[in-house]
Scaffold this active site. Structure first.
Site, PDB file in Angstrom:
ATOM      1  N   ARG A   1      19.007   6.203 -41.640  1.00 57.33           N
ATOM      2  CA  ARG A   1      17.754   6.960 -41.565  1.00 57.33           C
ATOM      3  C   ARG A   1      17.042   6.535 -40.279  1.00 57.33           C
ATOM      4  O   ARG A   1      17.392   5.525 -39.683  1.00 57.33           O
ATOM      5  CB  ARG A   1      16.830   6.656 -42.756  1.00 57.33           C
ATOM      6  CG  ARG A   1      17.356   7.013 -44.135  1.00 57.33           C
ATOM      7  CD  ARG A   1      17.862   8.417 -44.328  1.00 57.33           C
ATOM      8  NE  ARG A   1      16.944   9.518 -44.070  1.00 57.33           N
ATOM      9  CZ  ARG A   1      16.385  10.288 -45.006  1.00 57.33           C
ATOM     10  NH1 ARG A   1      16.625  10.059 -46.276  1.00 57.33           N
ATOM     11  NH2 ARG A   1      15.616  11.307 -44.680  1.00 57.33           N
ATOM     12  N   SER A   2      16.016   7.285 -39.899  1.00 57.46           N
ATOM     13  CA  SER A   2      15.334   6.918 -38.648  1.00 57.46           C
ATOM     14  C   SER A   2      14.565   5.603 -38.791  1.00 57.46           C
ATOM     15  O   SER A   2      14.389   4.870 -37.826  1.00 57.46           O
ATOM     16  CB  SER A   2      14.427   8.045 -38.169  1.00 57.46           C
ATOM     17  OG  SER A   2      13.655   8.546 -39.221  1.00 57.46           O
TER      18      SER A   2
ATOM     19  N   ASP B   1      22.559  18.412 -44.656  1.00 58.55           N
ATOM     20  CA  ASP B   1      21.764  17.202 -44.880  1.00 58.55           C
ATOM     21  C   ASP B   1      20.597  17.563 -45.793  1.00 58.55           C
ATOM     22  O   ASP B   1      20.649  17.337 -46.995  1.00 58.55           O
ATOM     23  CB  ASP B   1      21.280  16.635 -43.544  1.00 58.55           C
ATOM     24  CG  ASP B   1      20.298  15.476 -43.722  1.00 58.55           C
ATOM     25  OD1 ASP B   1      20.249  14.897 -44.826  1.00 58.55           O
ATOM     26  OD2 ASP B   1      19.570  15.140 -42.768  1.00 58.55           O
TER      27      ASP B   1
ATOM     28  N   GLN C   1      16.701  18.144 -32.844  1.00 61.51           N
ATOM     29  CA  GLN C   1      16.406  16.757 -33.197  1.00 61.51           C
ATOM     30  C   GLN C   1      17.387  15.738 -32.623  1.00 61.51           C
ATOM     31  O   GLN C   1      16.981  14.672 -32.193  1.00 61.51           O
ATOM     32  CB  GLN C   1      16.348  16.621 -34.724  1.00 61.51           C
ATOM     33  CG  GLN C   1      15.790  15.290 -35.187  1.00 61.51           C
ATOM     34  CD  GLN C   1      15.368  15.339 -36.636  1.00 61.51           C
ATOM     35  OE1 GLN C   1      14.309  15.855 -36.970  1.00 61.51           O
ATOM     36  NE2 GLN C   1      16.189  14.832 -37.515  1.00 61.51           N
TER      37      GLN C   1
ATOM     38  N   LYS D   1      27.159   8.072 -38.944  1.00 59.98           N
ATOM     39  CA  LYS D   1      26.071   8.465 -38.050  1.00 59.98           C
ATOM     40  C   LYS D   1      25.015   7.374 -38.143  1.00 59.98           C
ATOM     41  O   LYS D   1      24.331   7.260 -39.157  1.00 59.98           O
ATOM     42  CB  LYS D   1      25.522   9.815 -38.523  1.00 59.98           C
ATOM     43  CG  LYS D   1      24.338  10.318 -37.747  1.00 59.98           C
ATOM     44  CD  LYS D   1      23.826  11.609 -38.370  1.00 59.98           C
ATOM     45  CE  LYS D   1      22.570  12.052 -37.653  1.00 59.98           C
ATOM     46  NZ  LYS D   1      21.983  13.248 -38.229  1.00 59.98           N
TER      47      LYS D   1
ATOM     48  N   LYS E   1      23.263   9.990 -47.365  1.00 61.54           N
ATOM     49  CA  LYS E   1      22.195   9.014 -47.118  1.00 61.54           C
ATOM     50  C   LYS E   1      21.854   8.376 -48.456  1.00 61.54           C
ATOM     51  O   LYS E   1      21.375   9.075 -49.360  1.00 61.54           O
ATOM     52  CB  LYS E   1      20.956   9.709 -46.545  1.00 61.54           C
ATOM     53  CG  LYS E   1      21.145  10.259 -45.132  1.00 61.54           C
ATOM     54  CD  LYS E   1      19.930  11.077 -44.724  1.00 61.54           C
ATOM     55  CE  LYS E   1      20.004  11.509 -43.272  1.00 61.54           C
ATOM     56  NZ  LYS E   1      18.931  12.467 -42.927  1.00 61.54           N
TER      57      LYS E   1
ATOM     58  N   GLU F   1      15.903   6.036 -33.038  1.00 62.63           N
ATOM     59  CA  GLU F   1      17.317   5.774 -33.327  1.00 62.63           C
ATOM     60  C   GLU F   1      18.081   5.266 -32.107  1.00 62.63           C
ATOM     61  O   GLU F   1      19.307   5.283 -32.070  1.00 62.63           O
ATOM     62  CB  GLU F   1      17.959   7.037 -33.901  1.00 62.63           C
ATOM     63  CG  GLU F   1      17.283   7.436 -35.208  1.00 62.63           C
ATOM     64  CD  GLU F   1      17.848   8.682 -35.853  1.00 62.63           C
ATOM     65  OE1 GLU F   1      18.771   9.283 -35.283  1.00 62.63           O
ATOM     66  OE2 GLU F   1      17.365   9.046 -36.939  1.00 62.63           O
TER      67      GLU F   1
END
Length: 433
Positions: free
Chosen positions: A370-371, A316, A166, A392, A341, A208
């Site tokens: 998040r995306s 995650d 990913q 991130k 997150k 992203e």
């Protein structure tokens, strides 16, 4: 300093995120006209144990992705209860909403409804005190800027390409400051665009901000990134380390194997762990996220025994920012890091609890986007407030990603001379090479 300030009004609206899907935005207004506004992010590859994001499922509107129900829950159920409460009592506000919802995964009111109110409350409180959000949450010791974990090649569920893994990310460990780190990453990003173009690959960007080329193999992603690092004048290993998000839960099959579905390759858990070890031996990889699936506890144990002293193993989908899941992981000795997150758990209080639990157990914490994002940069403040040391939040492209980096530049400037960029020290629990 007034320690009691009433929340006068709470209001939610439906806005759009970076993918053109609706999301929730909340405004909390405290006595004196102090406003806190927060927008809620949304994920594409979601863990099964995440708090529930409430969607309307009305196919005639936004393809079923509307959030009017969550908005109504804020305006009609949460607001009347929260109005009149002390804006400075974050834990009381969050706990009240958790009780109002009454489910273990916030499925009644929606984590998107609850989180919007939670973050907006903290912002209104900071505003009332004349403090930046990171100062309000973190106090006088909030001074560590995070090492960015920048996703510059996308695959898996984040891209319609041939790449199974990913995310492939760069981490500027050799930078002298956050400002310098951002510059280094942007230079590598632009060089990567040129490397891909010269090889005849697409340079369109994904959700992203990273590139999503149709590479021949997953390993080629690492090779083109290292080429870009060198072309930018930097040294792999010294200036940059690499990070991977495998999102292995997406590959996990009922028979306990892993299917790299874009290439058709199947691996047993032993083969999967061997594969990661081979890559770690071959390339300057410092972090692997979700290297095995969220329910493959045995696989996680094997992976941690094999690589846990050498690289950061981030949970995650495994932990979903949830202290119950994290506690189990700590007791079993799996992973050595947690991805944070805010919308996986749904309140600021629970997010801070997860970071604290991780740190006490010697686990690192990586604050993450998040995306599906918005221009809201709250996670930048959370990263500094908690001295997490890593963030991130995508490539240095697309405003929804860059908004967080620009906020970190402002924060570093505001903290001034005492600000700290940790570099390799962000991995306090690894043997340094």
């Amino acid at each position: 300093m007034k320690q009691y300030l009433e929340i006068e009004s709470v209001f939610a609206r439906e806005i759009l995120d970076s993918r053109g899907n609706p999301t929730v935005e909340v405004e909390v207004i405290a006595e004196g006209g102090f406003v806190g506004r927060a927008a809620v992010p949304s994920g594409a590859s979601t863990g099964a144990f995440e708090a529930v994001e409430l969607r309307d499922n009305d196919k005639n509107r936004y393809l079923g992705k509307g959030v009017q129900k969550a908005v109504e829950n804020v305006n009609n159920i949460i607001a009347p209860e929260v109005e009149g409460m002390n804006v400075f009592d974050q834990a009381a506000v969050d706990n009240l909403m958790i009780s109002l919802d009454g489910t273990p995964n916030k499925s009644k009111l929606g984590a998107n409804a609850i989180l919007g109110v939670s973050l907006a409350t903290a912002k209104a409180a900071a505003e009332a005190l004349g403090l930046s959000l990171y100062q309000y949450i973190g106090g006088v010791n909030a001074k560590t800027l995070p090492v960015p974990m920048m996703n510059i090649i996308n695959g898996g569920k984040h891209a319609d390409n041939s790449v199974n893994i990913q995310e492939f990310m760069i981490m500027p460990v050799g930078a002298s400051s956050f400002r310098h780190a951002l510059q280094m990453c942007a230079e590598v990003f632009h060089n990567l665009k040129k490397v891909l173009k010269d090889k005849g690959y697409s340079t369109a960007v994904g959700d992203e901000g990273g590139f999503a080329p149709n590479l021949k193999t997953d390993e080629e992603a690492i090779q083109v990134i290292l080429e870009a690092v060198e072309k930018a004048g930097y040294k792999p290993g010294d200036d940059f380390r690499l990070a991977i998000d495998a999102a292995s839960t997406e590959m996990y099959q009922e028979d306990g194997t892993y299917l790299f579905w874009k290439s058709g390759v199947k691996k047993t858990k032993e083969e999967m762990i061997n594969y990661w070890e081979e890559l770690v031996n071959k390339y300057p990889i410092i972090s692997l996220e979700d290297g095995v699936a969220e329910e493959d506890w045995e696989g996680w144990k094997m992976l941690t025994e094999r690589l846990g002293k050498r690289i950061q193993l981030v949970g995650d989908d495994l932990f979903v920012t949830n202290t119950t899941r994290l506690k189990k992981g700590i007791e079993l000795g799996v992973a050595n890091s947690i991805l944070i997150k805010v919308n996986q758990i749904g309140t600021l209080t629970e997010t801070l609890d997860a970071i604290e639990m991780a740190n006490r157990a010697g686990y690192t914490a990586v604050v993450s986007h998040r995306s599906g994002e918005t221009e809201d940069a709250t996670i930048a403040d959370i990263a500094v407030a908690t001295n997490a040391g890593q963030i991130k939040t995508g490539a240095p492209s697309r405003t929804d990603r860059v908004a967080k980096y620009n906020q970190l530049l402002r924060i570093e400037e505001e903290i001034g001379a005492v600000s700290r960029y940790p570099g390799l020290d962000a991995w306090f629990n690894l043997k340094k090479k």
